[in-house]
Enzyme design. Structure first.
Site, mmCIF file in Angstrom:
data_model
loop_
_atom_site.group_PDB
_atom_site.id
_atom_site.type_symbol
_atom_site.label_atom_id
_atom_site.label_comp_id
_atom_site.label_asym_id
_atom_site.label_seq_id
_atom_site.Cartn_x
_atom_site.Cartn_y
_atom_site.Cartn_z
ATOM 1 N N HIS A 268 4.524 -1.226 -0.005
ATOM 2 C CA HIS A 268 4.075 -2.592 0.275
ATOM 3 C C HIS A 268 5.288 -3.519 0.206
ATOM 4 C CE1 HIS A 268 0.693 -5.755 -0.493
ATOM 5 N NE2 HIS A 268 1.733 -6.319 0.073
ATOM 6 N N GLU B 207 1.598 -1.348 3.687
ATOM 7 C CA GLU B 207 0.715 -2.492 3.456
ATOM 8 C C GLU B 207 1.521 -3.784 3.530
ATOM 9 O OE1 GLU B 207 -1.607 -0.439 -0.335
ATOM 10 O OE2 GLU B 207 -0.197 -2.079 -0.626
ATOM 11 N N HIS C 89 -6.528 -0.469 -5.635
ATOM 12 C CA HIS C 89 -6.137 -1.494 -6.624
ATOM 13 C C HIS C 89 -6.778 -1.206 -7.967
ATOM 14 C CE1 HIS C 89 -3.892 -5.014 -7.666
ATOM 15 N NE2 HIS C 89 -3.471 -5.055 -6.423
HETATM 16 N N1 PXP Z 1 -3.875 -1.647 -2.116
HETATM 17 C C1 PXP Z 1 -3.198 -2.796 -1.893
HETATM 18 C C2 PXP Z 1 -3.502 -3.589 -0.662
HETATM 19 C C3 PXP Z 1 -2.190 -3.233 -2.781
HETATM 20 O O1 PXP Z 1 -1.532 -4.362 -2.548
HETATM 21 C C4 PXP Z 1 -1.909 -2.434 -3.916
HETATM 22 C C5 PXP Z 1 -0.812 -2.857 -4.848
HETATM 23 O O2 PXP Z 1 0.393 -2.901 -4.156
HETATM 24 C C6 PXP Z 1 -2.645 -1.250 -4.098
HETATM 25 C C7 PXP Z 1 -3.630 -0.886 -3.192
HETATM 26 C C8 PXP Z 1 -2.402 -0.342 -5.257
HETATM 27 O O3 PXP Z 1 -2.799 -0.962 -6.434
HETATM 28 P P1 PXP Z 1 -2.352 -0.362 -7.835
HETATM 29 O O4 PXP Z 1 -0.864 -0.504 -7.898
HETATM 30 O O5 PXP Z 1 -3.089 -1.198 -8.830
HETATM 31 O O6 PXP Z 1 -2.770 1.083 -7.846
#
Ligand code: PXP
Length: 237
Positions: free
Chosen positions: A43, A70, A190
Site C-alpha cells: 500500500h 492498494e 484490516h
Molecule cells: N486492507 C487495506 C485497504 C489496508 O489499507 C490495510 C492496511 O494497509 C489492510 C487491508 C491490512 O490491514 P492490517 O495491516 O490491519 O492487517
C-alpha cells in the site's frame, strides 16, 4: 478457498527506518510465497513511509502468486500501477497523511470518479477491488462502478469480535451475500489476526481473499515468518 495475501508494508517501514536495504523487501516477498502466502499486498502512501512507488516494479517481477496494490488513485498511483500492472488494484479513499485506512469509499458520492478510474484500470487488464464499509447501499453503488470485487473493511468486526463475534460479523454477512448476488467478488481486510480470522472464515460466505499485514508481521517477531504464515493459513482451512 480463501487466499491469504500478506501485506508487507511494515517490512518496508522497518527497512526505511535505517535508509539501507535491510530487511530486503523483494527477498521477503519471495520468502513469504515460499512459506505459503498466496498473494503479496503493498500500500504505497504519498509520503512513501512504507513501500515506495519504486518498489512496485521489482516486486511485480518476483511475485508469482498474486500481486495486489492498494491505495488512493492519485495521478502518481495511477501512472505507477498502469505501468507495473499488478494482478489486482484495491482502491482506498485514504487522505495523504493517514496512518492507516479507516473507512471505505462513499460509492454514491464518488460514483462518477470511481467509474472512470475502474474503467481505466480494467482496460489495462487489472482486476479492481473497492475498499468498502459493510453498508448495503455502498455495495449496490460499488457494483454500478463496474469494479470486479469489494474489500470489506473489517476493523468493525475485529474491534467487536471479543465482545460478541456473531453480532460483530452480522453486517458483513449481509454485505458479502449482497455483493455475491450482484456479481462482485469479496475480499476482506484490516485488523484481522490469529484470534479473529478463523471465525470470519467459518461464518462469512464468498470470501476470495484476506489481506493481512500488521498482526501477521507483529506475530512474526515471535514466531518467525516461516511459522507464522502457515499458522494464518490453518485459520483459513
Ligand atoms: N486492507 C487495506 C485497504 C489496508 O489499507 C490495510 C492496511 O494497509 C489492510 C487491508 C491490512 O490491514 P492490517 O495491516 O490491519 O492487517
Amino acid at each position: 478457498m480463501t487466499r491469504l495475501s500478506v501485506n508487507i508494508n511494515k517490512v518496508a517501514l522497518l527497512r526505511n527506518s535505517r535508509g539501507g536495504n535491510n530487511p530486503d523487501l523483494i527477498q521477503v516477498a519471495k520468502d513469504c510465497e515460499r512459506f505459503g502466502a498466496q498473494g503479496i499486498t503493498v500500500h504505497p502512501r504519498p509520503d512513501e513511509r512504507h513501500v515506495r512507488y519504486s518498489d512496485l516494479a521489482p516486486l511485480k517481477a518476483v511475485v508469482s502468486t498474486e500481486f495486489n496494490v492498494e491505495g488512493y488513485p492519485s495521478q502518481k498511483f495511477m501512472d505507477t500501477v498502469l505501468e507495473v500492472k499488478p494482478h489486482q488494484v484495491t482502491l482506498v479513499p485514504d487522505k495523504p497523511q493517514q496512518l492507516t485506512s479507516d473507512h471505505g469509499w462513499d460509492t454514491l458520492d464518488e460514483a462518477d470518479f470511481l467509474r472512470e478510474i475502474v474503467g481505466e484500470l480494467k482496460r489495462a487488464g487489472i482486476r479492481v477491488s473497492l475498499f468498502i464499509d459493510p453498508a448495503l447501499s455502498m455495495i449496490e453503488a460499488a457494483a454500478k462502478t463496474d469494479a470486479d470485487r469489494i474489500e470489506l473493511y473489517t476493523e468493525g468486526y475485529a474491534a467487536n469480535y471479543t465482545q460478541n463475534a456473531e453480532k460483530a460479523l452480522a453486517p458483513y454477512i449481509k454485505a458479502a451475500e449482497l455483493a455475491h448476488e450482484l456479481g462482485l467478488g469479496v475480499n476482506a481486510g484490516h485488523d484481522l489476526n490469529l484470534e479473529n480470522l478463523a471465525y470470519l472464515k467459518q461464518h462469512l460466505p464468498h470470501v476470495d481473499e484476506v489481506s493481512i499485514g500488521h498482526a501477521l508481521i507483529s506475530d512474526a517477531l515471535y514466531f518467525g515468518l516461516e511459522n507464522v504464515i502457515p499458522m494464518y493459513l490453518r485459520k483459513l482451512e
